[in-house]
Design a protein around this motif. Structure first.
Motif, PDB file in Angstrom:
ATOM      1  N   THR A  49       0.849  -1.185   0.000  1.00 32.58           N
ATOM      2  CA  THR A  49       0.000   0.000   0.000  1.00 32.58           C
ATOM      3  C   THR A  49       0.892   1.245   0.000  1.00 32.58           C
ATOM      4  OG1 THR A  49      -1.700  -1.185   1.223  1.00 32.58           O
ATOM      5  CG2 THR A  49      -1.794   1.200   1.318  1.00 32.58           C
ATOM      6  N   GLY A  50       0.489   2.226  -0.783  1.00 33.11           N
ATOM      7  CA  GLY A  50       1.260   3.463  -0.844  1.00 33.11           C
ATOM      8  C   GLY A  50       2.172   3.550  -2.054  1.00 33.11           C
ATOM      9  N   VAL A  51       2.367   2.451  -2.716  1.00 34.82           N
ATOM     10  CA  VAL A  51       3.238   2.443  -3.899  1.00 34.82           C
ATOM     11  C   VAL A  51       2.569   3.211  -5.040  1.00 34.82           C
ATOM     12  CG1 VAL A  51       4.140   0.930  -5.724  1.00 34.82           C
ATOM     13  CG2 VAL A  51       4.450   0.318  -3.315  1.00 34.82           C
ATOM     14  N   ILE A  52       3.345   4.035  -5.734  1.00 32.48           N
ATOM     15  CA  ILE A  52       2.848   4.734  -6.917  1.00 32.48           C
ATOM     16  C   ILE A  52       3.178   3.881  -8.150  1.00 32.48           C
ATOM     17  CG2 ILE A  52       2.928   6.851  -8.297  1.00 32.48           C
ATOM     18  CD1 ILE A  52       2.002   7.401  -5.472  1.00 32.48           C
ATOM     19  N   LEU A  53       2.166   3.569  -8.921  1.00 28.59           N
ATOM     20  CA  LEU A  53       2.371   2.744 -10.120  1.00 28.59           C
ATOM     21  C   LEU A  53       2.270   3.612 -11.365  1.00 28.59           C
ATOM     22  CD1 LEU A  53       0.112  -0.291  -9.144  1.00 28.59           C
ATOM     23  CD2 LEU A  53       2.616  -0.248  -9.152  1.00 28.59           C
ATOM     24  N   GLN A  54       3.221   3.419 -12.278  1.00 27.12           N
ATOM     25  CA  GLN A  54       3.152   4.091 -13.570  1.00 27.12           C
ATOM     26  C   GLN A  54       2.237   3.288 -14.499  1.00 27.12           C
ATOM     27  OE1 GLN A  54       4.743   7.090 -13.840  1.00 27.12           O
ATOM     28  NE2 GLN A  54       5.170   6.653 -11.685  1.00 27.12           N
ATOM     29  N   LYS A  55       1.788   3.946 -15.539  1.00 30.01           N
ATOM     30  CA  LYS A  55       0.964   3.265 -16.530  1.00 30.01           C
ATOM     31  C   LYS A  55       1.736   2.085 -17.131  1.00 30.01           C
ATOM     32  CE  LYS A  55      -1.661   4.370 -20.713  1.00 30.01           C
ATOM     33  NZ  LYS A  55      -2.227   5.473 -21.496  1.00 30.01           N
ATOM     34  N   MET A  56       1.113   0.930 -17.148  1.00 33.30           N
ATOM     35  CA  MET A  56       1.663  -0.324 -17.674  1.00 33.30           C
ATOM     36  C   MET A  56       2.833  -0.885 -16.845  1.00 33.30           C
ATOM     37  SD  MET A  56      -0.429  -1.258 -19.735  1.00 33.30           S
ATOM     38  CE  MET A  56       0.295  -2.799 -20.304  1.00 33.30           C
ATOM     39  N   GLU A  57       2.943  -0.416 -15.611  1.00 34.45           N
ATOM     40  CA  GLU A  57       3.952  -0.986 -14.725  1.00 34.45           C
ATOM     41  C   GLU A  57       3.436  -2.330 -14.185  1.00 34.45           C
ATOM     42  OE1 GLU A  57       5.283   1.704 -11.721  1.00 34.45           O
ATOM     43  OE2 GLU A  57       6.397   0.154 -10.626  1.00 34.45           O
ATOM     44  N   VAL A  58       4.369  -3.281 -14.016  1.00 33.81           N
ATOM     45  CA  VAL A  58       4.004  -4.558 -13.395  1.00 33.81           C
ATOM     46  C   VAL A  58       3.758  -4.317 -11.914  1.00 33.81           C
ATOM     47  CG1 VAL A  58       4.837  -6.857 -12.786  1.00 33.81           C
ATOM     48  CG2 VAL A  58       5.273  -5.947 -15.074  1.00 33.81           C
ATOM     49  N   PHE A  59       2.563  -4.639 -11.421  1.00 34.35           N
ATOM     50  CA  PHE A  59       2.283  -4.413  -9.999  1.00 34.35           C
ATOM     51  C   PHE A  59       2.250  -5.693  -9.190  1.00 34.35           C
ATOM     52  CE2 PHE A  59      -2.112  -5.757  -9.381  1.00 34.35           C
ATOM     53  CZ  PHE A  59      -2.713  -5.637 -10.631  1.00 34.35           C
ATOM     54  N   GLY A  60       2.388  -6.831  -9.856  1.00 32.48           N
ATOM     55  CA  GLY A  60       2.374  -8.070  -9.094  1.00 32.48           C
ATOM     56  C   GLY A  60       2.487  -9.245 -10.027  1.00 32.48           C
ATOM     57  N   THR A  61       2.470 -10.428  -9.433  1.00 36.19           N
ATOM     58  CA  THR A  61       2.484 -11.646 -10.237  1.00 36.19           C
ATOM     59  C   THR A  61       1.424 -12.594  -9.716  1.00 36.19           C
ATOM     60  OG1 THR A  61       4.179 -12.617  -8.825  1.00 36.19           O
ATOM     61  CG2 THR A  61       4.937 -11.567 -10.842  1.00 36.19           C
ATOM     62  N   SER A  69       2.073 -15.311 -14.394  1.00 33.53           N
ATOM     63  CA  SER A  69       1.776 -14.151 -15.232  1.00 33.53           C
ATOM     64  C   SER A  69       2.014 -12.871 -14.442  1.00 33.53           C
ATOM     65  CB  SER A  69       0.308 -14.148 -15.664  1.00 33.53           C
ATOM     66  OG  SER A  69      -0.031 -15.367 -16.250  1.00 33.53           O
ATOM     67  N   ASP A  70       2.453 -11.842 -15.151  1.00 35.16           N
ATOM     68  CA  ASP A  70       2.576 -10.530 -14.530  1.00 35.16           C
ATOM     69  C   ASP A  70       1.229  -9.825 -14.557  1.00 35.16           C
ATOM     70  OD1 ASP A  70       5.305 -10.610 -13.895  1.00 35.16           O
ATOM     71  OD2 ASP A  70       5.841 -10.144 -15.970  1.00 35.16           O
ATOM     72  N   LEU A  71       1.046  -8.985 -13.543  1.00 31.21           N
ATOM     73  CA  LEU A  71      -0.142  -8.145 -13.494  1.00 31.21           C
ATOM     74  C   LEU A  71       0.277  -6.734 -13.886  1.00 31.21           C
ATOM     75  CD1 LEU A  71      -1.356  -9.525 -10.063  1.00 31.21           C
ATOM     76  CD2 LEU A  71      -2.539  -9.857 -12.247  1.00 31.21           C
ATOM     77  N   TYR A  72      -0.440  -6.138 -14.840  1.00 37.36           N
ATOM     78  CA  TYR A  72      -0.081  -4.808 -15.336  1.00 37.36           C
ATOM     79  C   TYR A  72      -1.095  -3.782 -14.857  1.00 37.36           C
ATOM     80  CZ  TYR A  72       3.164  -7.087 -18.522  1.00 37.36           C
ATOM     81  OH  TYR A  72       4.192  -7.818 -19.041  1.00 37.36           O
ATOM     82  N   CYS A  73      -0.579  -2.649 -14.407  1.00 38.79           N
ATOM     83  CA  CYS A  73      -1.463  -1.557 -14.007  1.00 38.79           C
ATOM     84  C   CYS A  73      -1.688  -0.675 -15.230  1.00 38.79           C
ATOM     85  CB  CYS A  73      -0.808  -0.758 -12.888  1.00 38.79           C
ATOM     86  SG  CYS A  73      -1.922   0.457 -12.224  1.00 38.79           S
ATOM     87  N   PRO A  74      -2.921  -0.607 -15.719  1.00 36.02           N
ATOM     88  CA  PRO A  74      -3.148   0.062 -17.010  1.00 36.02           C
ATOM     89  C   PRO A  74      -3.154   1.581 -16.928  1.00 36.02           C
ATOM     90  CG  PRO A  74      -5.194  -0.802 -16.140  1.00 36.02           C
ATOM     91  CD  PRO A  74      -4.128  -1.230 -15.185  1.00 36.02           C
ATOM     92  N   VAL A  75      -3.255   2.122 -15.724  1.00 40.28           N
ATOM     93  CA  VAL A  75      -3.269   3.594 -15.575  1.00 40.28           C
ATOM     94  C   VAL A  75      -2.379   3.971 -14.386  1.00 40.28           C
ATOM     95  CG1 VAL A  75      -5.569   3.913 -16.558  1.00 40.28           C
ATOM     96  CG2 VAL A  75      -5.333   3.449 -14.110  1.00 40.28           C
ATOM     97  N   GLU A  76      -1.918   5.218 -14.373  1.00 40.87           N
ATOM     98  CA  GLU A  76      -1.073   5.660 -13.265  1.00 40.87           C
ATOM     99  C   GLU A  76      -1.914   5.890 -12.008  1.00 40.87           C
ATOM    100  OE1 GLU A  76       1.574   9.070 -14.154  1.00 40.87           O
ATOM    101  OE2 GLU A  76       1.056   9.769 -12.146  1.00 40.87           O
TER     102      GLU A  76
END
Lengths: 128, 369
Positions: A49-61, A69-76
């Motif tokens: 919690t608190g992590v800033i994710l960039q668009k299309m950044e991998v946020f988990g597996t 599979s990687d999980l992609y964050c589609p928006v910032e």
């Protein structure tokens, strides 16, 4: 037949975004189609919690029996909550992908980015 | 896809049952049914599962020199097989590398070799090329032969009322010819799961009738169809080698832990010289089992490390459905192969702590030896 809910936004990487009462906050998980393709989910690794994710950044597996599979964050945005229930019962992703199997809550930096994602019809076409 | 996938006689039934079809050794095979890999695995351990493994290849060897031919290609000693017995073996190249692993069945008038589907063409060419000077007749009966594996602690109860022969007469790695539900079958007390059970060889055109009859009889025992996914995790829990993973032409049976089927004394076979030399010099590397602590999913191909140095790679890995921990196998230098040796595996950047154990990982199976 995989369930595609009409009230969600989708990505080509099979994540969904579900709006909440707070218009800048979205719940992110993977679609019913994705869980079906992955098969039995064994582990889900999520960001803090608190992590800033960039668009299309991998946020988990997501580790299923057959594949990882990687999980992609589609928006910032900023991760404001994660589903810790998945630590104890990762199979919630299989049994209830749009409910108890959710993964993160994201405070989206620019909500208009969400409108650029796939519509339910667009996603249905994507998975053929 | 450049080539059309082949189908077993049960393909339509797998589709009807909701099987997820994947390409495997040139066949379209069910990797799982709607039950799911993990649950299919557990049901085989607790009750029973039915597998279609008709993609496997079957060669029949007859003639005065049949035994001589099998002697020539087999690392195990076929002269020790009694009529009505099956023997696990492998074929080696001159280099000692494994061409394939196989089962050798001895019938009164013939041998039957059961080989991996992925190696069928290669094996056939190999065996034929070593039969030139012999009076032995080879026949590939793979297409006409279906193979169903009924595995699990309830398998015997399910099969008993359908069988024309007393199953108690069939010891482990023995077989009888009889009928199941009136269908002529070779009934073999073998398997790849660590559970009690039988493998049933029948004519392909009777496979569906047999499958249907077994599923019907098994319904009250909780029998489910089980796919290749569960077959793989079940065999891995037992530490059984799989060709293409643990076994290949680059590794010898001695390195693969198959010394127990490698009969080097008082006989000759292809690869013997290389294996004798390797045995004399000692193994530089060998296959080990690894059990992992904590979260993380070991998978085939992940690097194995010791002291920060890469020393090998996993040939198989999974999270054991029965044990709830990561398990795997892989080749490591011999000095790192002792039980209790601590090794690490790099799982996409996350280091998993493993310890060397001697398989089987799962020891509670219902298998009757």
């Amino acid at each position: 037949m995989s369930e595609i809910r009409s009230d969600l936004h989708y990505t080509e990487e099979h994540e969904y975004l579900q709006g909440t009462d707070d218009e800048s906050v979205y719940v992110i998980g993977i679609t019913d189609y994705a869980q079906g393709e992955l098969g039995d989910v064994v582990f889900v690794e999520l960001p803090d919690t608190g992590v800033i994710l960039q668009k299309m950044e991998v946020f988990g597996t997501i580790e299923a029996v057959k594949a990882v599979s990687d999980l992609y964050c589609p928006v910032e945005g900023e991760v404001i909550d994660i589903n810790t229930d998945l630590d104890d019962d990762p199979s919630l992703v299989n049994s209830d992908p749009y409910g108890a199997g959710w993964m993160i809550r994201l405070r989206v930096s620019d909500p208009t980015e969400v409108d650029e994602l796939l519509t339910p019809d667009g996603y249905a076409e994507h998975i053929g | 896809m450049s080539e059309e996938l082949r189908q077993t006689a049960l393909f339509d039934e797998h589709v009807r049952l909701g099987g997820k079809i994947v390409p495997f050794a040139g066949f379209g095979m069910p990797v799982q049914y709607p039950t799911g890999i993990t649950e299919e695995h557990r049901i085989v351990r607790q009750r029973a599962g039915l597998f279609d493994v008709s993609h496997m290849g079957e060669f029949v060897v007859r003639g005065p020199d049949a035994l001589t031919l099998v002697q020539r290609i087999s690392i195990n000693d076929p002269s020790r097989i009694a009529i009505g017995q099956a023997q696990y073996s492998a074929m080696c190249l001159e280099s000692g590398g494994v061409l394939d692993d196989l089962l050798v069945y001895r019938f009164p008038d013939r041998f039957m070799l059961v080989v991996n589907a992925s190696n069928l063409r290669k094996d056939w060419t190999w065996i034929v090329s070593h039969a030139d000077d012999l009076d032995a007749e080879l026949e590939d009966v793979s297409v006409d032969t279906a193979l169903l594996a009924l595995q699990g602690p309830a398998a015997r109860q399910i099969l008993t009322p359908l069988s024309s022969v007393d199953l108690e007469r069939i010891g482990y790695y023995r077989f009888l010819e009889g009928e199941i539900s009136g269908i002529p079958a070779t009934i073999s007390a073998t398997g790849y799961t660590g559970e009690d059970g039988f493998e049933l060889y029948v004519l392909a055109h009777q496979a569906l009738a047999l499958w249907t009859s077994l599923m019907q009889e098994g319904s009250s025992y909780g029998l489910v169809p089980a796919g290749l996914g569960a077959r793989d995790s079940l065999r891995l829990e037992m530490g059984y080698a799989l060709y293409g993973n643990e076994l290949d032409e680059e590794h010898t049976p001695l390195e693969a832990g198959l010394g127990w089927i490698t009969k080097l004394e008082e006989r000759d076979f292809i690869g013997r010289d290389a294996l004798l030399t390797q045995k004399r010099i000692g193994l530089a590397r060998c296959l080990v089992g690894l059990v992992f602590e904590g979260r993380g999913f070991p998978r085939s191909g992940y690097p194995i490390l010791s002291g920060g140095e890469i020393v090998g790679a996993l040939t198989s890995g999974t999270v054991s459905p029965s044990l709830g921990v990561g398990i795997g196998m892989g080749y490591v230098p011999a000095h790192l192969s002792a039980q209790g040796t601590e090794l690490q595996v790099n799982a996409r950047g996350r280091m998993l702590d493993g310890v060397v154990v001697r398989p089987p990982f799962y020891t509670e199976g219902s298998i009757r030896r």
